[in-house]
Design an enzyme around this catalytic site. Structure first.
Site, PDB file in Angstrom:
ATOM      1  N   THR A   1      37.642  42.477  29.969  1.00 18.02           N
ATOM      2  CA  THR A   1      38.569  43.140  29.052  1.00 18.02           C
ATOM      3  C   THR A   1      39.714  42.213  28.684  1.00 18.02           C
ATOM      4  O   THR A   1      40.236  41.515  29.552  1.00 18.02           O
ATOM      5  CB  THR A   1      39.167  44.372  29.761  1.00 18.02           C
ATOM      6  OG1 THR A   1      38.122  45.283  29.999  1.00 18.02           O
ATOM      7  CG2 THR A   1      40.262  45.028  28.958  1.00 18.02           C
TER       8      THR A   1
ATOM      9  N   THR B   1      38.211  46.402  24.877  1.00 12.64           N
ATOM     10  CA  THR B   1      37.020  46.119  25.683  1.00 12.64           C
ATOM     11  C   THR B   1      35.787  46.842  25.144  1.00 12.64           C
ATOM     12  O   THR B   1      35.904  47.839  24.438  1.00 12.64           O
ATOM     13  CB  THR B   1      37.262  46.591  27.138  1.00 12.64           C
ATOM     14  OG1 THR B   1      36.210  46.132  27.976  1.00 12.64           O
ATOM     15  CG2 THR B   1      37.338  48.100  27.245  1.00 12.64           C
TER      16      THR B   1
ATOM     17  N   ARG C   1      30.341  56.857  29.034  1.00 11.36           N
ATOM     18  CA  ARG C   1      31.331  56.435  30.037  1.00 11.36           C
ATOM     19  C   ARG C   1      32.553  55.772  29.368  1.00 11.36           C
ATOM     20  O   ARG C   1      32.422  54.952  28.472  1.00 11.36           O
ATOM     21  CB  ARG C   1      30.681  55.456  31.015  1.00 11.36           C
ATOM     22  CG  ARG C   1      31.612  54.960  32.119  1.00 11.36           C
ATOM     23  CD  ARG C   1      32.238  53.623  31.767  1.00 11.36           C
ATOM     24  NE  ARG C   1      32.996  53.056  32.878  1.00 11.36           N
ATOM     25  CZ  ARG C   1      33.826  52.031  32.755  1.00 11.36           C
ATOM     26  NH1 ARG C   1      33.981  51.447  31.591  1.00 11.36           N
ATOM     27  NH2 ARG C   1      34.486  51.568  33.785  1.00 11.36           N
ATOM     28  N   VAL C   2      33.717  56.143  29.845  1.00 10.01           N
ATOM     29  CA  VAL C   2      34.953  55.513  29.386  1.00 10.01           C
ATOM     30  C   VAL C   2      35.685  55.009  30.628  1.00 10.01           C
ATOM     31  O   VAL C   2      35.728  55.701  31.651  1.00 10.01           O
ATOM     32  CB  VAL C   2      35.833  56.534  28.620  1.00 10.01           C
ATOM     33  CG1 VAL C   2      37.208  55.962  28.334  1.00 10.01           C
ATOM     34  CG2 VAL C   2      35.146  56.951  27.319  1.00 10.01           C
ATOM     35  N   GLY C   3      36.243  53.812  30.537  1.00  6.35           N
ATOM     36  CA  GLY C   3      36.939  53.242  31.695  1.00  6.35           C
ATOM     37  C   GLY C   3      38.447  53.380  31.600  1.00  6.35           C
ATOM     38  O   GLY C   3      38.968  54.309  30.971  1.00  6.35           O
ATOM     39  N   ASP C   4      39.131  52.451  32.211  1.00  3.67           N
ATOM     40  CA  ASP C   4      40.599  52.497  32.255  1.00  3.67           C
ATOM     41  C   ASP C   4      41.253  51.961  30.983  1.00  3.67           C
ATOM     42  O   ASP C   4      42.389  52.318  30.666  1.00  3.67           O
ATOM     43  CB  ASP C   4      41.093  51.625  33.424  1.00  3.67           C
ATOM     44  CG  ASP C   4      40.657  50.166  33.249  1.00  3.67           C
ATOM     45  OD1 ASP C   4      39.463  49.931  32.964  1.00  3.67           O
ATOM     46  OD2 ASP C   4      41.503  49.261  33.385  1.00  3.67           O
TER      47      ASP C   4
ATOM     48  N   GLY D   1      37.028  49.779  36.001  1.00  2.00           N
ATOM     49  CA  GLY D   1      37.988  50.744  35.478  1.00  2.00           C
ATOM     50  C   GLY D   1      38.149  51.987  36.337  1.00  2.00           C
ATOM     51  O   GLY D   1      39.246  52.546  36.435  1.00  2.00           O
TER      52      GLY D   1
ATOM     53  N   SER E   1      32.057  40.905  26.025  1.00  3.23           N
ATOM     54  CA  SER E   1      32.779  42.016  26.646  1.00  3.23           C
ATOM     55  C   SER E   1      33.851  42.675  25.795  1.00  3.23           C
ATOM     56  O   SER E   1      34.494  43.620  26.252  1.00  3.23           O
ATOM     57  CB  SER E   1      33.422  41.522  27.934  1.00  3.23           C
ATOM     58  OG  SER E   1      34.178  40.384  27.629  1.00  3.23           O
TER      59      SER E   1
ATOM     60  N   THR F   1      42.210  44.596  34.253  1.00  3.79           N
ATOM     61  CA  THR F   1      40.821  44.309  33.928  1.00  3.79           C
ATOM     62  C   THR F   1      40.002  44.535  35.198  1.00  3.79           C
ATOM     63  O   THR F   1      40.546  44.552  36.295  1.00  3.79           O
ATOM     64  CB  THR F   1      40.657  42.859  33.418  1.00  3.79           C
ATOM     65  OG1 THR F   1      39.286  42.626  33.096  1.00  3.79           O
ATOM     66  CG2 THR F   1      41.088  41.842  34.437  1.00  3.79           C
ATOM     67  N   GLY F   2      38.699  44.734  35.031  1.00  4.13           N
ATOM     68  CA  GLY F   2      37.855  44.958  36.199  1.00  4.13           C
ATOM     69  C   GLY F   2      37.289  46.361  36.227  1.00  4.13           C
ATOM     70  O   GLY F   2      37.218  47.031  35.181  1.00  4.13           O
TER      71      GLY F   2
HETATM   72  N1  ASP Z   1      38.150  47.589  32.716  1.00  2.00           N
HETATM   73  C1  ASP Z   1      36.961  47.681  31.903  1.00  2.00           C
HETATM   74  C2  ASP Z   1      36.310  48.992  32.093  1.00  2.00           C
HETATM   75  O1  ASP Z   1      36.241  49.474  33.212  1.00  2.00           O
HETATM   76  C3  ASP Z   1      35.955  46.621  32.152  1.00  2.00           C
HETATM   77  C4  ASP Z   1      36.414  45.223  32.224  1.00  2.00           C
HETATM   78  O2  ASP Z   1      37.569  44.918  32.470  1.00  2.00           O
HETATM   79  O3  ASP Z   1      35.576  44.362  32.019  1.00  2.00           O
HETATM   80  O4  ASP Z   1      35.782  49.518  31.149  1.00  2.00           O
END
Ligand code: ASP
Length: 334
Positions: A192, A210, A220-223, A246, A90, A243-244
């Site tokens: 992450t 991450t 795609r881009v997350g948080d 996003g 990850s 984390t989690g």
């Molecule tokens: N927060 C990350 C994202 O959404 C993913 C993760 O924490 O595993 O890209």
């Protein structure tokens, strides 16, 4: 409440102290209180915390601080440990790809002066956190994306690598049989690495790195690389990292929210719980299908963590002890 207790319970922000002082302006007692606060703060510093069970990463950050390097160096080197860990699915090398097979990395870093740098959709370079630091230190910008970020990385001396390991490729090939995209709680695709540290003088830095959600849509881009969502700090108050899933963190600007709640006097634990409850309130019962976890620290070295579901943990290196701490969580099945 006695003044001494008021000060102890108040946030150590300027606001907390200013209010305390204006209520009872006794100089002698104030000095005594400040000394008590300073002594208890010193006992808790330095410290390093990180999302999940990443003891090798926190050791590296801790040793970096002990060597007299900066707290920003500690964050970068600590995060590099997980970026180099090809077994981890990850972060950095070995991260699971998007649904088209591209490994794309997101990362950001922030220092005690409030400066920050970020990379999104970075390919072929494993140390995304280090590239983010370069963006912060060597460019007039905060964020570089995609090809531009990759080109900047090569110009800064990073080498091109194939980030898709055999293990990740195998997992992707297995996923393709059904090609079903849904966020999965607490398996390695929510992993992450967010890291926060305070040096002995009370200065903060933070980082987040991450490969994002496994099998996400291309682009795609997350948080995680978004300052305020995946990571935020204010050297006067504290820091938070996420984390989690996003998308849910972005919608509530989670890390910024936590720091602002601490500024208003909440402990790191209370602030993490409130940030999770914002997500719960907004998503009705859908929160049962995804995980979000936060960790936070305040200026005084107190920490907190909270998640939607069981299974989230934080690693904490403080007072010469490096330990995994199981996080409390919201959804407790009857
Ligand atoms: N927060 C990350 C994202 O959404 C993913 C993760 O924490 O595993 O890209």
């Amino acid at each position: 409440m006695k003044r001494r207790n008021f000060i102890k319970n108040a946030s150590l922000t300027g606001v907390g102290l200013a209010v305390g002082n204006s209520i009872l302006g006794c100089k002698q007692e104030q000095k005594e209180d400040e000394n008590t606060v300073e002594a208890s703060t010193k006992a808790l510093l330095p410290l390093v915390i990180a999302t999940w069970d990443v003891k090798n990463a926190t050791v590296k950050a801790w040793e970096t601080l002990q060597n007299g390097e900066t707290v920003l160096d500690a964050i970068e080197k600590g995060c590099n440990v997980e970026e180099d860990n090809a077994e981890g699915l990850s972060v950095g090398k070995g991260g699971l790809p998007d649904r088209d097979g591209n490994v794309t990395l997101d990362a950001c870093i922030m220092n005690s002066e409030g400066n920050c740098g970020s990379v999104v959709y970075l390919q072929n370079v494993s140390h995304a956190i280090s590239v983010a630091r370069k963006v912060m230190e060597d460019t007039p910008h905060v964020m570089l994306a995609g090809k531009g970020a990759e080109q900047f990385a090569y110009e800064s001396g990073f080498i091109k690598e194939d980030l898709l390991t055999e293990k990740a490729k195998k997992a992707w090939n297995e996923w393709k049989i059904k090609s079903e995209y849904k966020p999965i709680i607490n398996i390695e695709n929510h992993d992450t690495i967010g890291m926060l540290a305070i040096d002995k003088d009370g200065n903060l830095s933070g980082g987040c790195t991450t490969s994002g959600l496994a099998y996400k849509m291309a682009g795609r881009v997350g948080d995680s690389p978004i300052i305020g969502s995946g990571l935020f700090l204010d050297n006067e108050v504290g820091a938070a990292v996420a984390t989690g899933l996003g998308e849910e963190v972005v919608k509530t600007v989670g890390s910024f929210l936590i720091v602002e709640l601490m500024r208003q006097g909440m402990t790191p634990q209370q602030a993490c719980e409130e940030a999770i409850s914002r997500i719960i309130d907004k998503t009705n019962s859908n929160y049962k299908n995804f995980q979000v976890g936060y960790i936070a620290v305040n200026k005084r070295g107190e920490t907190g963590s909270f998640a939607i579901h069981k299974g989230f943990s934080m690693t904490k290196y403080q007072e010469n002890k490096n330990e995994k701490i199981e996080s409390d969580f919201y959804f407790k099945e009857p």
